[in-house]
Design a protein around this motif. Structure first.
Motif, short mmCIF file in Angstrom:
data_model
loop_
_atom_site.label_atom_id
_atom_site.label_comp_id
_atom_site.label_asym_id
_atom_site.label_seq_id
_atom_site.Cartn_x
_atom_site.Cartn_y
_atom_site.Cartn_z
N ASP A 3 0.59 -1.05 0.07
CA ASP A 3 -0.02 -0.08 0.13
C ASP A 3 0.97 1.23 -0.06
OD1 ASP A 3 -2.25 1.26 -0.15
OD2 ASP A 3 -2.94 1.07 2.12
N ASP A 4 2.01 1.20 -0.77
CA ASP A 4 2.69 2.39 -0.92
C ASP A 4 2.72 3.18 -2.02
OD1 ASP A 4 3.65 0.74 -2.72
OD2 ASP A 4 5.78 0.92 -2.62
N PRO A 6 0.20 6.07 -3.93
CA PRO A 6 -0.61 7.40 -3.52
C PRO A 6 -2.09 7.17 -3.34
CG PRO A 6 0.05 7.73 -5.96
CD PRO A 6 0.58 6.17 -5.38
N ASP A 7 -2.84 7.87 -2.54
CA ASP A 7 -4.27 7.72 -2.51
C ASP A 7 -5.12 8.64 -3.41
OD1 ASP A 7 -3.77 6.55 0.04
OD2 ASP A 7 -3.61 8.03 1.24
N ASP A 8 -4.83 9.33 -4.07
CA ASP A 8 -5.44 10.25 -5.04
C ASP A 8 -5.27 9.58 -6.55
OD1 ASP A 8 -3.56 12.56 -6.58
OD2 ASP A 8 -2.85 11.36 -4.67
#
Length: 155
Positions: A3-4, A6-8
């Protein structure tokens, strides 16, 4: 797990485009390598057989033949042409020199060749006043220092 990322969404799309470009670049390189390997294999399969006999050609007008060689002789010069077995035998019987390295006269079983003279061109004429086996001081009378040891200067 991994889960490295990016979130967007916008940065994820940028990464996807970036990686798609790299995959395309890798695919193009792999296709070029496959093409080159196929061309090399085609060249190996369709390469003409090396000539069995070659004649080395001289310089000048008409480029006269100089020497007969076996087709795989590495002593042949760059000016050459392939010849048939019969023509090689005819040239050797006619007095053309045989290569001393690959010895086509022995391979072609030509025993009684006429004595071919030395190669044409410039020959060094020895100086009778200074024979080659004479001591250095006789060969170079003006250089008495030729026999002097290290660190000595000429007189």
């Amino acid at each position: 797990m991994f889960d490295d990322l990016p979130d967007d969404l916008e940065r994820l799309r940028t990464l996807r485009i970036w990686h798609a470009m790299w995959v395309e670049r890798i695919d193009r390189k792999a296709a070029a390598i496959l093409r080159r390997q196929a061309e090399q294999e085609y060249g190996r399969r369709h390469r003409p057989a090396p000539p069995e006999w070659i004649v080395e050609l001289g310089i000048g007008s008409g480029r006269p033949p100089v020497q007969v060689h076996a087709g795989d002789c590495h002593m042949a010069g760059s000016r050459r042409r392939p010849v048939s077995r019969d023509e090689a035998r005819r040239l050797l019987a006619g007095g053309l020199r045989a290569c001393t390295h690959c010895q086509p006269d022995l391979t072609l079983r030509i025993i009684d060749l006429p004595a071919a003279g030395p190669p044409t061109g410039h020959r060094h004429q020895p100086d009778p006043a200074h024979p080659p086996g004479a001591p250095a001081q006789l060969r170079f009378p003006d250089r008495q220092w030729a026999r002097s040891g290290p660190g000595r200067t000429p007189p």
